[in-house]
Enzyme design. Structure first.
Site, short mmCIF file in Angstrom:
data_model
loop_
_atom_site.label_atom_id
_atom_site.label_comp_id
_atom_site.label_asym_id
_atom_site.label_seq_id
_atom_site.Cartn_x
_atom_site.Cartn_y
_atom_site.Cartn_z
N HIS A 57 0.82 -1.22 0.00
CA HIS A 57 0.00 0.00 0.00
C HIS A 57 0.85 1.27 0.00
CE1 HIS A 57 -3.39 -2.60 1.92
NE2 HIS A 57 -3.32 -2.73 0.61
N ASP A 70 -4.55 -7.69 -1.61
CA ASP A 70 -5.80 -7.31 -0.94
C ASP A 70 -6.91 -8.33 -1.18
OD1 ASP A 70 -4.43 -5.06 -0.22
OD2 ASP A 70 -5.75 -3.63 -1.25
N ARG A 95 -0.68 -28.00 2.53
CA ARG A 95 0.12 -27.12 3.37
C ARG A 95 -0.34 -25.68 3.13
NH1 ARG A 95 5.86 -24.65 2.12
NH2 ARG A 95 6.03 -23.50 4.04
N HIS A 140 4.73 -17.22 7.22
CA HIS A 140 5.12 -17.23 5.81
C HIS A 140 5.22 -15.77 5.33
CE1 HIS A 140 5.15 -20.14 2.22
NE2 HIS A 140 5.50 -18.97 1.72
N ASN A 184 8.74 -20.32 7.29
CA ASN A 184 9.01 -20.65 5.90
C ASN A 184 10.16 -19.80 5.36
OD1 ASN A 184 8.06 -21.89 3.21
ND2 ASN A 184 8.24 -19.70 2.75
N GLU A 185 11.18 -20.46 4.86
CA GLU A 185 12.28 -19.81 4.14
C GLU A 185 12.87 -18.58 4.84
OE1 GLU A 185 11.62 -19.02 0.02
OE2 GLU A 185 10.92 -21.05 -0.44
N ASN A 327 12.31 -26.61 0.73
CA ASN A 327 11.79 -26.00 -0.49
C ASN A 327 12.92 -25.98 -1.51
OD1 ASN A 327 9.51 -25.49 0.97
ND2 ASN A 327 9.60 -23.26 0.83
N TYR A 329 13.91 -25.36 -5.68
CA TYR A 329 13.50 -24.94 -7.01
C TYR A 329 14.60 -25.09 -8.06
CZ TYR A 329 9.17 -23.15 -5.03
OH TYR A 329 7.95 -23.06 -4.41
N GLU A 392 8.06 -27.61 -0.71
CA GLU A 392 7.77 -26.86 -1.94
C GLU A 392 8.69 -27.34 -3.05
OE1 GLU A 392 7.79 -22.56 -1.84
OE2 GLU A 392 6.77 -22.55 0.10
C1 LIG Z 1 -10.71 -2.54 3.65
O1 LIG Z 1 -9.90 -1.96 2.68
C2 LIG Z 1 -10.62 -1.46 1.56
C3 LIG Z 1 -9.61 -1.00 0.55
O2 LIG Z 1 -8.82 -2.09 0.15
C4 LIG Z 1 -11.55 -0.35 2.01
O3 LIG Z 1 -12.30 0.10 0.91
C5 LIG Z 1 -12.48 -0.90 3.09
O4 LIG Z 1 -13.26 0.13 3.62
C6 LIG Z 1 -11.68 -1.55 4.22
N1 LIG Z 1 -12.59 -2.23 5.12
C7 LIG Z 1 -12.50 -2.13 6.42
C8 LIG Z 1 -13.44 -2.97 7.20
O5 LIG Z 1 -11.68 -1.42 6.98
#
Ligand SMILES: *[C@@H]1O[C@H](CO)[C@@H](O)[C@H](O)[C@H]1NC(C)=O
Ligand SMILES: *[C@@H]1O[C@H](CO)[C@@H](O)[C@H](O)[C@H]1NC(C)=O
Ligand SMILES: *[C@@H]1O[C@H](CO)[C@@H](O)[C@H](O)[C@H]1NC(C)=O
Ligand SMILES: *[C@@H]1O[C@H](CO)[C@@H](O)[C@H](O)[C@H]1NC(C)=O
Ligand SMILES: *[C@@H]1O[C@H](CO)[C@@H](O)[C@H](O)[C@H]1NC(C)=O
Length: 483
Positions: A57, A70, A95, A140, A184-185, A327, A329, A392
């Protein structure tokens, strides 16, 4: 040569060519995912912010396609469908990882989020009801941001908070979960993050932070292991291990320097973690201690940049695993590459190696199954043949094609190599886990990198899952139990 001998020889040759490799009865197959990479629901129902939420973010450029987790595969809402997919493939176990901040929103054990607990209870129960064993990773790569604000894994006391979190998770789910992976790793979350400054938490400290992180990670693992041993093993009867990522390093040439460099590469990337837990010394590999100490001294540091363990910490770490999660690769050609002392330390310079792949490797430079067999033998020889679960192994493409014939080849030849290690070399390997069941959020590569047996349509709000031909191939392999 008489006629009969000739016929006999032909029959033997035919038999050796045609008898398919049988997979031992005890050997299990599974698939893997991790919370941040598939769940989505990043702030749903009281979940707290993790370092990957914060990073994506705040530094969207840190992911090649500027995406985030998200929503990811939306497994937070589609878990029933995912369990049906797993059941269709016929895996023995799956897993997955638990998101620390879904259970403990601010990272601390004072407040448990009931909605988070309910989500994992539902998912675990659905797996168990469909005869799929849950195999759970505690960490993880998704540290609570609150703990990052205190220095994250470079702060040794994070190990104490990890233990508190682990105890809560054992208590909540340990009646049904019998295989636990603490971390993990650690090489990835210490080296990629602190060493190269890629990915969350956007802190760069090559040659210093990277080792502080490593020390805390080993202490955190050992604390969780002993907490299980003390408080849960008697009633729950599970196994606790750790997952380490290991490449195979083949010497670039037969010169002594390159042979030593290849061995050093494995010691310093893999032995870094495995040696303290599985060797008799309970400490980092000697070559790692010696090299970091020497370079630190030449750089005018007054102590080694690789912090030492106290004797009591060595006692705690030594032997703290019931299995080694591996793991794997890639295989690389590795040679020596010493860098001059220039006052800018790094883990790379401490290793003093260089690596590349042979473009002529067959079937392809990305598919080098003999490397895994050699690594399994290296582990067996070095650490008294410990119980290994391959946690993995997976094939990466960027096309996302459903006709993923390379992935089918990959799975077959790698499992074949594991069977050789088991049957011909007596390596104690009991599980093979394919990464991953779904295309997912691959960290800094976002949604561009595809590992899934199932394609996911990330443009659709439904996140529609579609099987690739590798899903069918893996299913048949598990069903027939032969290659
Ligand atoms: C969760 O994040 C989204 C944006 O990704 C936002 O629009 C939403 O209001 C948020 N929900 C809560 C419960 O905070
Ligand atoms: C090293 O020596 C072995 C055995 O003599 C040989 O098979 C191998 O090809 C050599 N490797 C290189 C990179 O020259
Ligand atoms: C270390 O200290 C010595 C003596 O003061 C100096 O010559 C050298 O340049 C220093 N090295 C680094 C890497 O700072
Ligand atoms: C799938 O790929 C293989 C090899 O790349 C090719 O021979 C085959 O025709 C393809 N199948 C389909 C249905 O496209
Ligand atoms: C999503 O799934 C629903 C229910 O299966 C279906 O009606 C809808 O058309 C789907 N939407 C898309 C964009 O695929």
């Amino acid at each position: 040569m008489n006629h009969l001998t000739l016929i006999g020889l032909v029959l033997v040759l035919l038999a050796s060519k045609c008898t398919p490799t049988r997979i031992p009865k005890y050997f299990k197959f599974g698939t893997a995912t991790s919370a941040y990479q598939v769940e989505g629901g990043w702030n749903a129902s009281g979940k707290g912010e993790s370092i990957w939420d914060h990073f994506t973010h705040n530094y969207p450029k840190g992911v090649v396609d500027r995406s985030n987790g998200d929503i990811a595969c939306d497994t937070y809402h589609k878990w029933r469908e995912d369990v049906q997919i797993l059941k269709g493939i016929g895996v023995d176990y799956h897993r997955f990882s638990i998101s620390w901040t879904r259970i403990l929103p601010d990272g601390f054990a004072r407040r448990i989020n009931p909605e988070g607990v309910r989500f994992y209870n539902d998912f675990i129960n659905e797996l168990v009801n469909n005869n799929i064993e849950p195999m759970v990773t505690l960490y993880h790569w998704d540290l609570p941001q609150t703990l990052q604000d205190l220095g994250g894994w470079t702060n040794p006391d994070i190990a104490i908070y990890f233990e508190e979190y682990a105890k809560i998770v054992f208590e909540l789910f340990g009646d049904r979960v019998k295989r636990w992976i603490t971390l993990n790793e650690p090489l990835s979350f210490c080296e990629i993050t602190y060493g190269y400054g890629f990915g969350a938490p956007h802190v760069s400290s090559p040659g210093i932070g990277v080792y502080l992180c490593g020390r805390t990670a080993l202490l955190a693992h050992a604390r969780a292991y002993h907490a299980y041993e003390r408080e849960f093993r008697k009633t729950q009867g599970g196994k606790v291990g750790i997952t380490i990522d290991g490449i195979w390093a083949e010497p670039m040439t037969n010169s002594t320097e390159d042979i030593e460099a290849a061995e050093r590469e494995i010691e310093m990337t893999f032995g870094w973690w495995v040696n303290p837990i599985f060797s008799d010394t309970g400490d980092y590999p000697a070559v790692m201690k010696q090299r970091v100490e020497e370079r630190s001294r030449l750089e005018n540091y007054t102590i080694s940049r690789l912090p030492e363990f106290l004797a009591s910490e060595i006692d705690m770490i030594k032997g703290s695993a019931d299995f080694l999660g591996l793991n794997h690769y890639r295989t690389w050609l590795v040679g020596v590459n010493e860098s001059p002392i220039d006052g800018k330390p790094s883990f790379q310079k401490d290793k003093g190696t260089q690596m590349h792949q042979d473009p002529n490797w067959k079937p392809s430079p990305q598919i080098v199954p003999w490397g895994l067999r050699k690594l399994l033998n290296w582990i067996k020889k070095k650490y008294h043949n410990p119980l290994v679960y391959i946690t993995e192994n997976g094939y990466l493409d960027f096309s996302g094609t459903l006709n993923d014939t390379n992935r089918v080849t990959f799975i077959k030849v790698f499992i074949d190599a594991v069977m050789d290690a088991v049957e011909k070399d007596d390596c104690n390997v009991q599980r093979y886990t394919y990464w991953s069941i779904l295309d997912d959020m691959e960290w800094s590569l976002g949604y561009t990198a595809k590992f899934g047996l199932y394609h996911v349509d990330f443009k659709s709000p439904n996140r529609t899952r579609t099987p690739k031909i590798s899903a069918e191939a893996f299913k048949n392999l598990i069903k027939r139990r032969q290659l």
